[in-house]
Scaffold this active site. Structure first.
Site, PDB file in Angstrom:
ATOM      1  N   ASP A  15       0.017 -20.131   0.357  1.00  0.00           N
ATOM      2  CA  ASP A  15       0.430 -20.230  -1.045  1.00  0.00           C
ATOM      3  C   ASP A  15       1.849 -20.758  -1.204  1.00  0.00           C
ATOM      4  OD1 ASP A  15       1.732 -18.039   0.013  1.00  0.00           O
ATOM      5  OD2 ASP A  15       1.461 -16.763  -1.751  1.00  0.00           O
ATOM      6  N   HIS A  52       0.842  -1.195   0.000  1.00  0.00           N
ATOM      7  CA  HIS A  52       0.000   0.000   0.000  1.00  0.00           C
ATOM      8  C   HIS A  52       0.879   1.249   0.000  1.00  0.00           C
ATOM      9  CE1 HIS A  52      -3.898  -2.044   1.232  1.00  0.00           C
ATOM     10  NE2 HIS A  52      -2.991  -2.998   1.384  1.00  0.00           N
ATOM     11  N   ARG A  74       8.221  -9.859  25.225  1.00  0.00           N
ATOM     12  CA  ARG A  74       7.697  -8.908  26.205  1.00  0.00           C
ATOM     13  C   ARG A  74       6.503  -8.105  25.679  1.00  0.00           C
ATOM     14  NH1 ARG A  74      13.376  -8.313  26.953  1.00  0.00           N
ATOM     15  NH2 ARG A  74      14.058  -9.312  28.886  1.00  0.00           N
ATOM     16  N   ASP A 129      -5.316 -13.690  -1.378  1.00  0.00           N
ATOM     17  CA  ASP A 129      -4.721 -12.350  -1.518  1.00  0.00           C
ATOM     18  C   ASP A 129      -4.224 -12.171  -2.956  1.00  0.00           C
ATOM     19  OD1 ASP A 129      -4.049  -9.802  -0.752  1.00  0.00           O
ATOM     20  OD2 ASP A 129      -2.191 -10.355   0.265  1.00  0.00           O
ATOM     21  N   ASN A 155       1.563 -11.508   8.235  1.00  0.00           N
ATOM     22  CA  ASN A 155       2.036 -10.668   7.135  1.00  0.00           C
ATOM     23  C   ASN A 155       1.571  -9.227   7.330  1.00  0.00           C
ATOM     24  OD1 ASN A 155       1.443 -13.588   5.520  1.00  0.00           O
ATOM     25  ND2 ASN A 155       3.432 -12.634   5.248  1.00  0.00           N
TER      26      ASN A 155
END
Length: 381
Positions: A241, A134, A220, A267, A212
């Site tokens: 995949d 993106h 922690r 996706d 992903n």
């Protein structure tokens, strides 16, 4: 129409041999053993499973849902139908407010026409730290006015929205979307464990492609992965995949959350089913080499070139089970779970359900596809 096959997996049961009766686009009856009358079509030594439900898909066959054109939608839908996807959600990536509104308006018509089954907004309300494919410059905080404009343009066709819960205004946006009947997912996020828990409390019920574009687990600061895994109300997407996740990770997640909380997704992007080369994922240039998609000029993975039958075969091969048990689990994760997670019809073969089914032959290759009682891919036998 009465169909018979050596094996039928309904989603919950295995029938061997099995028969299915279809009328008016729906399953009217099915059972194990001898059919109640001579078959209209004997499918033979194959396995019939419910049609696959892909809830995270950006395109295929050279077509991108972000283009929001009839030609692109048709190309993508046709490619994925041939590979067993009978229910398909069109995913959109981060873009400008005006372009997003246009895309939603066009795709809403495709939903109403029955070409696709809903819209998924994967952005623009995401983390620039975990942007993936993106464009960070186009990411923004959730704005109530923008959300209302989108919901109005969509007219009930937006099924899912992915949000980074650490964004200012994210929790209020989650509540607004859930109140409007939209399923909210956590993804592309640098959120802490507590921020993710707050998003779940506000109504988020999906983890977008777990691991992903997501803050990794730390001893922690468990981060979003642990928060999503430990909450029984959350379904987690996995891209099985062979590129996005190691087989051991898939096995571990499935064992950790059980058979009902994993959704297999592709996706997929425009390059799916196409040759290597340069493509686009929204406004981002993507280079595909050896079937793996990368943001142009980088080593950042940009979606996938997988189809649902591919991710199912990977799951069967690597789930840690054998034979019928492996296929039944993969079918559940590729059909029943995603349909239930998004409140979609279908996902199983039961009386009254849509007549959506896939005929799998040797090596689990797709031999035929029936959608709403109509052959999208005709049996050869």
């Amino acid at each position: 129409m009465l169909l018979t096959a050596d094996t039928v997996i309904t989603g919950a049961e295995l029938l061997r041999p099995g028969w299915i009766e279809v009328s008016g686009g729906r399953v009217t009856a099915l059972g194990a053993g001898a059919a109640p009358r001579p078959a209209d079509r004997g499918l033979g030594p194959v396995t019939v499973v419910p049609g696959f439900v892909d809830t995270h898909n950006h395109g295929g066959g050279g077509g991108s849902f972000s283009i929001a054109s009839r030609a692109d939608t048709s190309a993508a839908v046709a490619l994925h139908r041939r590979h067993g996807t009978t229910t398909l959600i069109a995913s959109l990536v981060t873009t400008s407010p005006d372009d997003l509104l246009r895309q939603v308006g066009v795709l809403a018509e495709d939903v109403r026409a029955g070409r696709i089954d809903g819209i998924h907004l994967e952005g623009p309300w995401l983390s620039t730290v975990r942007c993936g494919a993106h464009q960070p410059a186009l990411m923004r905080d959730p704005d109530p006015d923008e959300i209302d404009r989108i919901l109005a343009a969509a007219a009930g066709t937006v099924r899912m929205v992915t949000i980074a819960p650490e964004r200012p205004g994210a929790l209020a946006a989650i509540e607004r979307l859930v109140d409007a009947g939209v399923v909210v997912a956590v993804g592309h996020t640098e959120a802490t464990y507590q921020q993710t828990r707050a998003a779940i409390a506000a109504g988020a019920t999906i983890g977008t492609h777990l691991f992903n574009a997501m803050r990794p687990i730390d001893r922690r600061e468990p981060g979003p992965v642990i928060a999503l895994l430990e909450d029984d109300s959350v379904t987690v997407e996995l891209i099985t995949d062979g590129v996005h996740l190691a087989p051991a990770v898939y096995r571990h997640v499935t064992r950790a959350v059980g058979p009902d909380r994993v959704s297999l997704i592709t996706d997929a992007m425009a390059a799916t089913g196409m040759a290597d080369g340069r493509y686009h994922l929204g406004p981002v240039e993507v280079d595909v080499a050896d079937g793996v998609a990368f943001v142009g000029g980088t080593d950042t993975i940009a979606g996938s070139t997988a189809t649902m039958d591919h991710v199912v075969r990977f799951a069967v091969a690597h789930c840690g089970l054998a034979g019928d048990e492996a296929l039944m689990l993969a079918v559940r994760q590729a059909a029943l779970n995603p349909a239930r997670a998004l409140g979609l019809p279908g996902g199983d073969l039961t009386p009254g359900a849509a007549a959506d089914l896939v005929v799998l032959g040797r090596d689990l290759k797709v031999e035929a596809v029936l959608r709403r009682g109509v052959w999208e891919l005709e049996p050869t036998a």
